[in-house]
Scaffold this active site. Structure first.
Site, PDB file in Angstrom:
ATOM      1  N   ASP A  33       0.451  -1.292   0.024  1.00 41.01           N
ATOM      2  CA  ASP A  33       0.310   0.392   0.241  1.00 41.01           C
ATOM      3  C   ASP A  33       0.985   1.151   0.083  1.00 41.01           C
ATOM      4  O   ASP A  33       0.614   1.737  -0.987  1.00 41.01           O
ATOM      5  CB  ASP A  33      -1.068  -0.479   1.769  1.00 41.01           C
ATOM      6  CG  ASP A  33      -1.667   0.588   1.359  1.00 41.01           C
ATOM      7  OD1 ASP A  33      -2.674   1.514   0.092  1.00 41.01           O
ATOM      8  OD2 ASP A  33      -2.674   1.492   2.201  1.00 41.01           O
ATOM      9  N   TYR A 125      -0.685  -8.481   7.479  1.00 40.48           N
ATOM     10  CA  TYR A 125      -1.962  -9.120   8.621  1.00 40.48           C
ATOM     11  C   TYR A 125      -2.064 -10.400   8.521  1.00 40.48           C
ATOM     12  O   TYR A 125      -2.780 -10.687   8.494  1.00 40.48           O
ATOM     13  CB  TYR A 125      -3.556  -8.780   7.244  1.00 40.48           C
ATOM     14  CG  TYR A 125      -3.912  -7.100   6.900  1.00 40.48           C
ATOM     15  CD1 TYR A 125      -3.393  -6.256   7.801  1.00 40.48           C
ATOM     16  CD2 TYR A 125      -4.443  -7.466   6.039  1.00 40.48           C
ATOM     17  CE1 TYR A 125      -3.549  -5.577   7.814  1.00 40.48           C
ATOM     18  CE2 TYR A 125      -5.410  -5.515   6.144  1.00 40.48           C
ATOM     19  CZ  TYR A 125      -4.823  -4.026   7.532  1.00 40.48           C
ATOM     20  OH  TYR A 125      -5.320  -3.454   6.786  1.00 40.48           O
TER      21      TYR A 125
END
Length: 175
Positions: A33, A125
């Protein structure tokens, strides 16, 4: 549909669309990201802020996808998807599969013929690379078998490390 794996930097991929492993805020973060936001330039953040101001005031839900222009990237579009966070108790593989399927839905709506994916949810994550690879390959294959899915011709998993590349290459060979 052609599905392949490669070691590389997704911000340098020549594809119609690249997929961003985003967080729900869409306002940048770490890993893929952060790299995509940095490479696309400040207009990407402006476009994401506009999405939050208008159509996504509560953020992008886990498993969903939305597109912005690619701005300074080689790719015409960035498709942002929010993967499930194992550390937050989001352990349902269907949520992860939805990231890949919804991203392909958005790509088809845009008219993208080629799409490059990172290993969504495999980084901070907490999902194991083998699990992400297996879910991703199954989801892309299932999507490609659906009626009207012939718009997207080329899907590439562009991975930033040898362990991820090995996991995705194994998953692709198994099916």
């Amino acid at each position: 549909m052609r599905i392949s794996t490669e070691l590389g930097d997704i911000t340098r991929v020549d594809a119609d669309a690249i997929v961003n492993a985003s967080n729900s805020s869409l306002l940048g973060g770490g890993g893929v990201d952060g790299a995509i936001h940095a490479a696309a330039g400040p207009r990407l953040l402006e476009a994401c802020r506009e999405l939050r101001r208008t159509s996504l005031p509560g953020g992008l839900p886990v498993g969903d996808a939305v597109a912005t222009p690619g701005f300074d990237l080689p790719a015409r579009w960035v498709i942002h998807t929010v993967g499930p966070n194992r550390h937050a108790g989001e352990t349902d593989p269907a949520l992860l599969a939805s990231c890949f399927a919804r991203s392909l839905d958005v790509a088809a709506e845009l008219g993208a013929r080629s799409v490059a994916f990172p290993a969504v949810s495999a980084g901070v994550y907490g999902w194991a690379p083998d699990d992400v690879a297996s879910v991703a390959v199954r989801a892309v294959r299932a999507w490609s078998a659906a009626p009207g899915a012939d718009d997207v011709e080329d899907v590439r998993f562009v991975l930033f490390g040898e362990p991820l590349l090995a996991a995705f290459t194994r998953a692709l060979a198994e099916g």
